[in-house]
Design an enzyme around this catalytic site. Structure first.
Site, PDB file in Angstrom:
ATOM      1  N   GLY A  20       9.243  20.361   0.738  1.00 55.56           N
ATOM      2  CA  GLY A  20      10.007  19.155   1.049  1.00 55.56           C
ATOM      3  C   GLY A  20      10.721  19.216   2.387  1.00 55.56           C
ATOM      4  O   GLY A  20      11.808  18.657   2.541  1.00 55.56           O
ATOM      5  N   LYS A  21      10.092  19.881   3.378  1.00 57.02           N
ATOM      6  CA  LYS A  21      10.691  19.905   4.727  1.00 57.02           C
ATOM      7  C   LYS A  21      10.835  18.493   5.286  1.00 57.02           C
ATOM      8  O   LYS A  21      11.794  18.191   5.976  1.00 57.02           O
ATOM      9  CB  LYS A  21       9.825  20.725   5.694  1.00 57.02           C
ATOM     10  CG  LYS A  21       9.851  22.214   5.489  1.00 57.02           C
ATOM     11  CD  LYS A  21       9.314  22.986   6.698  1.00 57.02           C
ATOM     12  CE  LYS A  21       7.896  22.616   7.087  1.00 57.02           C
ATOM     13  NZ  LYS A  21       6.891  22.931   6.073  1.00 57.02           N
ATOM     14  N   ASP A 150       1.967  31.932   8.761  1.00 52.68           N
ATOM     15  CA  ASP A 150       0.622  31.384   8.989  1.00 52.68           C
ATOM     16  C   ASP A 150       0.227  31.631  10.442  1.00 52.68           C
ATOM     17  O   ASP A 150       1.030  31.396  11.361  1.00 52.68           O
ATOM     18  CB  ASP A 150       0.588  29.861   8.754  1.00 52.68           C
ATOM     19  CG  ASP A 150       0.840  29.481   7.305  1.00 52.68           C
ATOM     20  OD1 ASP A 150       0.803  30.379   6.452  1.00 52.68           O
ATOM     21  OD2 ASP A 150       1.083  28.286   7.045  1.00 52.68           O
ATOM     22  N   CYS A 379      -5.158  -4.119   1.128  1.00 53.78           N
ATOM     23  CA  CYS A 379      -6.268  -3.661   1.971  1.00 53.78           C
ATOM     24  C   CYS A 379      -7.593  -3.765   1.198  1.00 53.78           C
ATOM     25  O   CYS A 379      -8.084  -4.862   0.973  1.00 53.78           O
ATOM     26  CB  CYS A 379      -5.997  -2.252   2.487  1.00 53.78           C
ATOM     27  SG  CYS A 379      -7.053  -1.783   3.882  1.00 53.78           S
ATOM     28  N   LEU A 380      -8.154  -2.647   0.756  1.00 52.94           N
ATOM     29  CA  LEU A 380      -9.373  -2.699  -0.059  1.00 52.94           C
ATOM     30  C   LEU A 380      -9.135  -3.534  -1.312  1.00 52.94           C
ATOM     31  O   LEU A 380     -10.031  -4.257  -1.769  1.00 52.94           O
ATOM     32  CB  LEU A 380      -9.807  -1.284  -0.449  1.00 52.94           C
ATOM     33  CG  LEU A 380     -11.009  -1.179  -1.387  1.00 52.94           C
ATOM     34  CD1 LEU A 380     -12.271  -1.737  -0.739  1.00 52.94           C
ATOM     35  CD2 LEU A 380     -11.231   0.268  -1.818  1.00 52.94           C
ATOM     36  N   HIS A 505      -0.926  -3.155   5.164  1.00 46.99           N
ATOM     37  CA  HIS A 505      -0.263  -2.200   4.264  1.00 46.99           C
ATOM     38  C   HIS A 505       1.252  -2.427   4.297  1.00 46.99           C
ATOM     39  O   HIS A 505       1.962  -1.789   5.082  1.00 46.99           O
ATOM     40  CB  HIS A 505      -0.575  -0.763   4.698  1.00 46.99           C
ATOM     41  CG  HIS A 505      -1.972  -0.338   4.398  1.00 46.99           C
ATOM     42  ND1 HIS A 505      -2.329   0.289   3.220  1.00 46.99           N
ATOM     43  CD2 HIS A 505      -3.110  -0.460   5.115  1.00 46.99           C
ATOM     44  CE1 HIS A 505      -3.627   0.547   3.239  1.00 46.99           C
ATOM     45  NE2 HIS A 505      -4.129   0.089   4.373  1.00 46.99           N
ATOM     46  N   GLU A 507       3.477  -1.408   2.373  1.00 46.72           N
ATOM     47  CA  GLU A 507       4.252  -0.233   1.941  1.00 46.72           C
ATOM     48  C   GLU A 507       4.788   0.582   3.117  1.00 46.72           C
ATOM     49  O   GLU A 507       5.788   1.300   2.983  1.00 46.72           O
ATOM     50  CB  GLU A 507       3.417   0.665   1.016  1.00 46.72           C
ATOM     51  CG  GLU A 507       2.222   1.357   1.642  1.00 46.72           C
ATOM     52  CD  GLU A 507       0.921   0.565   1.577  1.00 46.72           C
ATOM     53  OE1 GLU A 507      -0.149   1.195   1.584  1.00 46.72           O
ATOM     54  OE2 GLU A 507       0.985  -0.680   1.529  1.00 46.72           O
TER      55      GLU A 507
END
Length: 534
Positions: A20-21, A150, A379-380, A505, A507
């Site tokens: 959750g950075k 990493d 959208c779709l 979109h 959202e």
């Protein structure tokens, strides 16, 4: 190199990924905005893709689209939802973008015959892009993706280490987010993973100033003190970020532990109390919900909810607006059973790509249309509303999108003219904010209460205007149009309580303190439908 007047907060992560950075960085942004500071947030992703646009949602989660059309990491969605920032392509930098830029410069002879290396050429490019994004802001919050240790992250960590030397310790702050596991059998919190993560970070040359500890439970003071001693930070700079039921509580949790004051003191800024009234109001609303609605989300990526991150949050925002808890019923479009839809108060068909699961979505739309259930296609989802209507009302039995059937004799959805012949998939769709003109005396106008709106897009296919007259004769009208090219942006079914599709979109522009109007209206109408049935 350009010298910035901004202060920088660098957020790194340790122990494991998906801690959750992004939410932590966004919450810090919310605190700083509450202090009246101008901020920006930037995500540095170590993967070699130029952007996440062509990545599988199961691997990467949602692709968040900015106003200027950048396909970015879903963390930028958190940044925009928690703050008043309007981000751009400068705010998401990938290793792919960095190496691409370095190699282009090398081909042009920009390095004057030098041997091109990770240090200094790649690290200089990273620093340059960090500084460019921070221009004219008081504070830039820079999140480094991945986990310390990493191999892919090393050039980014080296770049921020160098930046501290160049712009001064008084202008930089390192925050390290780690995981403190809770062993329930022993009833004990384990600090060793955090100690090792910080040791790894210090070996690279970075000493964290603040450690944010993710855990299932709140960290007691003795655990904080232990972490502080072993990790060489002040005890008050160890912050407990424990699990909560709503992420919108996190700015208040960080404030309760004086994170805002720690940052102000470190940067020698004016000491004052942040105004977090809007966050207090949101949390109060979430804790005093009057009722609930059940919304079916019929999708193809439902095994990984992060593929629909902005959508989930936008539904919650719509619920906050009406003091309603939104129960999300996840329905796999490949295995749709109409029984899954029998008791829901609304049906939502989200965006997506590819043929898999399409017929299930069409059946769900048919159910929503014929049963007069509030139904929202995005959208779709909007495109399939057109396909379903063409097949079952207009009688074009083979109606389809040319995305799924290039040879259909009734292509009610077709590829956009400017998309024909494009071979590269990355970054070539119709992306970003475009205007939409809304017709008066329509549900869309009733919802938006204005004629001209701007919404964000990510698509190659569009409604085929050759069929527009057929649709409108039968009560399915185009209520929103992109005026420059007459593209259909919003469709709505008359004589239905709420059956609306949008090509964009919505959202991506919804916030917890300002729900997107379409989501607020959808949830409101789902609740009206629920009350009528009970």
């Amino acid at each position: 190199m350009h010298v910035s007047n901004s202060k920088f907060i660098f957020v790194t992560g340790g122990v494991l990924s998906s801690l959750g950075k992004g939410v932590a960085s966004a919450s810090i942004g919310a605190l700083l905005e509450g202090l009246g500071l101008s901020i920006t947030l930037q995500k540095l992703d170590p993967y070699l893709n130029v952007d996440p646009g062509t990545m599988n949602p199961y691997q990467h989660g949602e692709v968040f689209v900015t106003e200027d059309g950048a396909e970015t990491d879903l963390d930028l969605g958190h940044y925009e939802r928690f703050t008043n920032t309007n981000l751009s392509k400068l705010n998401n930098i990938t290793a792919g973008k960095i190496y691409n830029s370095v190699l282009e410069k090398e081909r042009k002879g920009a390095y004057l015959g030098s041997t091109v290396q990770v240090i200094p050429h790649v690290t200089d490019e990273i620093k340059s892009m960090i500084l460019k994004a921070s221009k004219d802001k008081d504070i830039a919050i820079v999140e480094i993706g991945g986990t310390v240790g990493d191999i892919e992250s090393l050039p980014f960590l080296e770049a921020i280490r160098q930046l501290q030397l160049e712009i001064g310790k008084e202008n930089t702050l390192f925050i390290h987010l780690t995981y403190v596991p809770y062993i329930s059998v022993a009833g004990e919190l384990k600090t060793k993973p955090t100690q090792h993560s910080v040791k790894e970070l210090r070996a690279i040359g970075i000493q964290p100033d603040i450690i944010i500890c993710r855990s299932e439970v709140e960290l007691p003071q003795d655990v904080k003190s232990k972490i502080a001693m072993f990790c060489n930070v002040k005890p008050e700079n160890v912050i407990s970020a424990y699990d909560v039921d709503y992420i919108y509580k996190i700015p208040l949790i960080l404030k309760a532990q004086n994170l805002d004051k720690i940052i102000i003191d470190a940067f020698r800024l004016e000491n004052k109390e942040p105004n977090l009234t809007k966050w207090e109001n949101i949390v109060s609303s979430l804790e005093h919900l009057k009722d609930s609605v059940d919304i079916a989300i019929v999708g193809k990526y439902i095994k990984l909810k992060d593929a629909y991150k902005s959508l989930i949050e936008a539904l919650i925002h719509g619920g906050i607006e009406h003091k309603l808890k939104v129960n999300m019923i996840w329905v796999d479009s490949e295995n749709l059973n109409e029984k899954d839809l029998e008791h829901v108060d609304g049906i939502l068909i989200p965006g997506g790509f590819g043929e898999r699961g399409i017929e299930g979505k069409i059946r769900a739309l048919n159910y929503g249309r014929t049963k007069n259930i509030p139904t929202f296609g995005i959208c779709l989802g909007m495109q399939l509303m057109a396909v379903e209507f063409a097949r079952n009302v207009l009688g074009f039995k083979d109606a389809n999108s040319t995305e799924f059937d290039p040879n259909t004799s009734n292509p009610v959805i077709d590829i956009m003219e400017e998309q024909k012949g494009i071979e590269n998939l990355g970054g070539t769709m119709r992306l970003g904010a475009y205007e939409c003109l809304i017709k008066e005396n329509t549900k869309a106008y009733e919802i938006y209460k204005e004629n001209l709106i701007y919404e964000r897009h990510r698509h190659r296919y569009e409604f085929n205007n050759k069929y527009k007259e057929h649709f409108e004769k039968h009560g399915f009208i185009a209520s929103g149009i992109y005026p420059k090219k007459s593209l259909v942006e919003i469709i709505e079914l008359q004589n239905h309580r709420w059956y609306i599709g949008c090509q964009f979109h919505p959202e991506f522009k919804s916030k917890p303190f300002k729900a997107h109007k379409l989501f607020a209206s959808f949830i409101e109408n789902a609740y009206i439908y629920k009350k009528e049935r009970s």
